[in-house]
Design a protein around this motif. Structure first.
Motif, PDB file in Angstrom:
ATOM      1  N   PRO A  46       0.840  -1.191   0.000  1.00  0.00           N
ATOM      2  CA  PRO A  46       0.000   0.000   0.000  1.00  0.00           C
ATOM      3  C   PRO A  46       0.876   1.242   0.000  1.00  0.00           C
ATOM      4  O   PRO A  46       2.088   1.158   0.121  1.00  0.00           O
ATOM      5  CB  PRO A  46      -0.714  -0.126   1.356  1.00  0.00           C
ATOM      6  CG  PRO A  46       0.357  -0.676   2.258  1.00  0.00           C
ATOM      7  CD  PRO A  46       1.184  -1.606   1.386  1.00  0.00           C
TER       8      PRO A  46
ATOM      9  N   PHE B 232       2.431   4.515   1.822  1.00  0.00           N
ATOM     10  CA  PHE B 232       2.905   4.686   3.203  1.00  0.00           C
ATOM     11  C   PHE B 232       1.919   5.445   4.103  1.00  0.00           C
ATOM     12  O   PHE B 232       1.676   5.014   5.236  1.00  0.00           O
ATOM     13  CB  PHE B 232       4.263   5.415   3.164  1.00  0.00           C
ATOM     14  CG  PHE B 232       4.756   5.895   4.486  1.00  0.00           C
ATOM     15  CD1 PHE B 232       5.328   5.014   5.395  1.00  0.00           C
ATOM     16  CD2 PHE B 232       4.656   7.240   4.840  1.00  0.00           C
ATOM     17  CE1 PHE B 232       5.790   5.463   6.624  1.00  0.00           C
ATOM     18  CE2 PHE B 232       5.115   7.688   6.062  1.00  0.00           C
ATOM     19  CZ  PHE B 232       5.685   6.800   6.960  1.00  0.00           C
TER      20      PHE B 232
ATOM     21  N   ASP C  20       5.063  -0.506  -6.128  1.00  0.00           N
ATOM     22  CA  ASP C  20       5.871  -0.283  -4.926  1.00  0.00           C
ATOM     23  C   ASP C  20       5.257  -1.109  -3.796  1.00  0.00           C
ATOM     24  O   ASP C  20       4.277  -0.711  -3.171  1.00  0.00           O
ATOM     25  CB  ASP C  20       5.854   1.213  -4.592  1.00  0.00           C
ATOM     26  CG  ASP C  20       6.537   1.517  -3.262  1.00  0.00           C
ATOM     27  OD1 ASP C  20       6.983   0.574  -2.590  1.00  0.00           O
ATOM     28  OD2 ASP C  20       6.613   2.704  -2.900  1.00  0.00           O
TER      29      ASP C  20
ATOM     30  N   CYS D 292       7.077  -2.018  -1.280  1.00  0.00           N
ATOM     31  CA  CYS D 292       8.134  -1.929  -0.267  1.00  0.00           C
ATOM     32  C   CYS D 292       7.586  -2.230   1.120  1.00  0.00           C
ATOM     33  O   CYS D 292       8.186  -2.955   1.900  1.00  0.00           O
ATOM     34  CB  CYS D 292       8.767  -0.539  -0.300  1.00  0.00           C
ATOM     35  SG  CYS D 292       9.824  -0.346  -1.731  1.00  0.00           S
ATOM     36  N   LEU D 293       6.428  -1.661   1.412  1.00  0.00           N
ATOM     37  CA  LEU D 293       5.832  -1.851   2.733  1.00  0.00           C
ATOM     38  C   LEU D 293       5.018  -3.149   2.792  1.00  0.00           C
ATOM     39  O   LEU D 293       4.975  -3.825   3.814  1.00  0.00           O
ATOM     40  CB  LEU D 293       4.923  -0.638   3.003  1.00  0.00           C
ATOM     41  CG  LEU D 293       4.625  -0.199   4.413  1.00  0.00           C
ATOM     42  CD1 LEU D 293       5.871  -0.140   5.263  1.00  0.00           C
ATOM     43  CD2 LEU D 293       3.958   1.178   4.378  1.00  0.00           C
TER      44      LEU D 293
ATOM     45  N   ASP E   2      10.641  -4.372   0.235  1.00  0.00           N
ATOM     46  CA  ASP E   2      11.748  -4.125   1.172  1.00  0.00           C
ATOM     47  C   ASP E   2      11.869  -5.251   2.192  1.00  0.00           C
ATOM     48  O   ASP E   2      10.972  -5.447   3.020  1.00  0.00           O
ATOM     49  CB  ASP E   2      11.527  -2.802   1.921  1.00  0.00           C
ATOM     50  CG  ASP E   2      11.928  -1.599   1.085  1.00  0.00           C
ATOM     51  OD1 ASP E   2      12.431  -1.800  -0.040  1.00  0.00           O
ATOM     52  OD2 ASP E   2      11.746  -0.467   1.559  1.00  0.00           O
TER      53      ASP E   2
ATOM     54  N   HIS F  29      13.985  -5.016   4.428  1.00  0.00           N
ATOM     55  CA  HIS F  29      14.331  -4.332   5.685  1.00  0.00           C
ATOM     56  C   HIS F  29      13.128  -3.682   6.372  1.00  0.00           C
ATOM     57  O   HIS F  29      13.296  -2.975   7.353  1.00  0.00           O
ATOM     58  CB  HIS F  29      15.475  -3.336   5.484  1.00  0.00           C
ATOM     59  CG  HIS F  29      15.128  -2.078   4.739  1.00  0.00           C
ATOM     60  ND1 HIS F  29      16.096  -1.266   4.205  1.00  0.00           N
ATOM     61  CD2 HIS F  29      13.953  -1.481   4.430  1.00  0.00           C
ATOM     62  CE1 HIS F  29      15.530  -0.228   3.617  1.00  0.00           C
ATOM     63  NE2 HIS F  29      14.230  -0.340   3.743  1.00  0.00           N
ATOM     64  N   LYS F  30      11.931  -3.923   5.858  1.00  0.00           N
ATOM     65  CA  LYS F  30      10.742  -3.451   6.588  1.00  0.00           C
ATOM     66  C   LYS F  30      10.114  -4.686   7.252  1.00  0.00           C
ATOM     67  O   LYS F  30      10.677  -5.221   8.190  1.00  0.00           O
ATOM     68  CB  LYS F  30       9.790  -2.718   5.634  1.00  0.00           C
ATOM     69  CG  LYS F  30      10.368  -1.372   5.162  1.00  0.00           C
ATOM     70  CD  LYS F  30       9.327  -0.500   4.512  1.00  0.00           C
ATOM     71  CE  LYS F  30       9.825   0.913   4.287  1.00  0.00           C
ATOM     72  NZ  LYS F  30      10.865   1.026   3.236  1.00  0.00           N
TER      73      LYS F  30
HETATM   74  C1  LIG Z   1       5.503   2.307   0.276  1.00  0.00           C
HETATM   75  C2  LIG Z   1       6.927   2.755   0.501  1.00  0.00           C
HETATM   76  N1  LIG Z   1       7.784   2.794  -0.535  1.00  0.00           N
HETATM   77  C3  LIG Z   1       9.057   3.181  -0.376  1.00  0.00           C
HETATM   78  C4  LIG Z   1       9.535   3.562   0.855  1.00  0.00           C
HETATM   79  C5  LIG Z   1      10.978   3.987   0.984  1.00  0.00           C
HETATM   80  O1  LIG Z   1      11.658   3.091   1.788  1.00  0.00           O
HETATM   81  P1  LIG Z   1      13.183   3.323   2.251  1.00  0.00           P
HETATM   82  O2  LIG Z   1      13.224   4.654   2.917  1.00  0.00           O
HETATM   83  O3  LIG Z   1      13.411   2.213   3.193  1.00  0.00           O
HETATM   84  O4  LIG Z   1      14.007   3.242   1.034  1.00  0.00           O
HETATM   85  C6  LIG Z   1       8.689   3.554   1.948  1.00  0.00           C
HETATM   86  C7  LIG Z   1       9.160   3.956   3.271  1.00  0.00           C
HETATM   87  O5  LIG Z   1       8.464   3.887   4.255  1.00  0.00           O
HETATM   88  C8  LIG Z   1       7.357   3.121   1.777  1.00  0.00           C
HETATM   89  O6  LIG Z   1       6.508   3.064   2.815  1.00  0.00           O
END
Ligand SMILES: Cc1ncc(COP(=O)(O)O)c(C=O)c1O
Length: 264
Positions: A7, A9, A34, A36-37, A68, A70-71
């Motif tokens: 989703p 952030f 994305d 990442c989260l 990510d 690392h999350k």
């Molecule tokens: C959806 C999303 N994308 C990208 C990022 C960027 O992550 P980072 O700062 O670890 O590179 C975040 C950071 O919270 C995020 O929530």
């Protein structure tokens, strides 16, 4: 290329990836998701039966995904993954420009530490699918309880309908940033958000045993602000409040650059 978040952030809401996929296909362009989260939560939340909208390569038009480690993958900071739909697309990210010798790197970034990669591998191997599934169960349940608790506080509203473990909320009757300052004084550090003014909690395993404590402190903080509205000494509410009201986003950006310049 277009990009969707799964989703995003601020509010933990998944963008309409299927619709974005249709757009990407119709214009013949790439769609990056994305994740990442959500990368280490959404697939497991879906397995657990939560209604998770489509977000991955099953959607036509999605060409790449980032997740990510690392999350929610619980690896050391500095580790992420990019996945491509096929080798042809992946090869487009390789870099071969170099003034000396032969050089090829899979991404723009050149030198990177190997220790965090080893840490990411260790996290994934030690937790495995079962570990991530169990963590997701715990944090999804905790975030549902938090959503319910916030809904029961009449002064607050939840922003949208969160899809996973981020719960953003604001208020139409009190200053939510003042609530945030009181929460901070009690040891809860949430993220302030703008447009609309709100704050969010990103639920992790650390929150699982303290959900009731958090909700009690939130209720108390709301009542404190209701009875005594106004900024508290050392609080950040006036700064966030003012920044939210400045219509010129360029000016806000300049202020942030000046802040960084003076802080470093
Ligand atoms: C959806 C999303 N994308 C990208 C990022 C960027 O992550 P980072 O700062 O670890 O590179 C975040 C950071 O919270 C995020 O929530």
């Amino acid at each position: 290329m277009i990009v969707g978040s799964a989703p995003g952030f601020p509010h933990g809401i998944i963008d309409p990836i299927e619709e974005l996929g249709e757009l990407a296909v119709s214009y013949g362009i790439c769609l990056h998701v994305d994740l990442c989260l959500g990368g280490f939560v959404l697939p497991f939340a879906r397995k657990l039966g939560y209604p998770i909208p489509p977000f991955d390569f099953t959607v036509q038009g999605v060409t790449s995904i980032s997740a990510d480690v690392h999350k929610y993958g619980l690896a050391p900071k500095g580790t992420s993954i990019v996945l491509y739909r096929n080798h042809d697309i992946r090869k487009l990210a390789y870099v071969t420009e170099w003034s000396g010798g032969l050089y090829v790197s899979p991404t723009i970034a050149g030198s990177r530490p190997g220790n965090v990669i080893a840490g990411a591998w260790a996290a994934m191997i030690s937790l495995g699918q079962e570990g991530y599934l169990e963590h997701t169960r715990e944090i999804m349940e905790a975030s549902k309880r938090i959503q319910q608790g916030v809904k029961e506080i009449p002064e607050l509203f939840i922003v949208g309908r969160p899809d996973m473990t981020i719960v953003a909320f604001g208020s139409n009757v009190i200053d939510i940033f003042e609530v945030n300052d009181i929460l901070s004084s009690k040891g809860w550090h949430l993220s302030p958000l703008q447009r609309p003014n709100s704050i969010h909690i990103c639920v992790t395993l650390q929150h699982v045993p303290v959900v009731d404590e958090f909700l009690n402190d939130l209720k108390d903080s709301v009542q404190t602000v209701k009875k005594n509205p106004g900024p508290i000494s050392g609080g950040l509410a006036p700064i966030y409040g003012a920044a939210g009201k400045i219509p010129d986003r360029g000016m806000v950006s300049e202020l942030l650059v000046d802040y960084m310049d003076n802080a470093c």
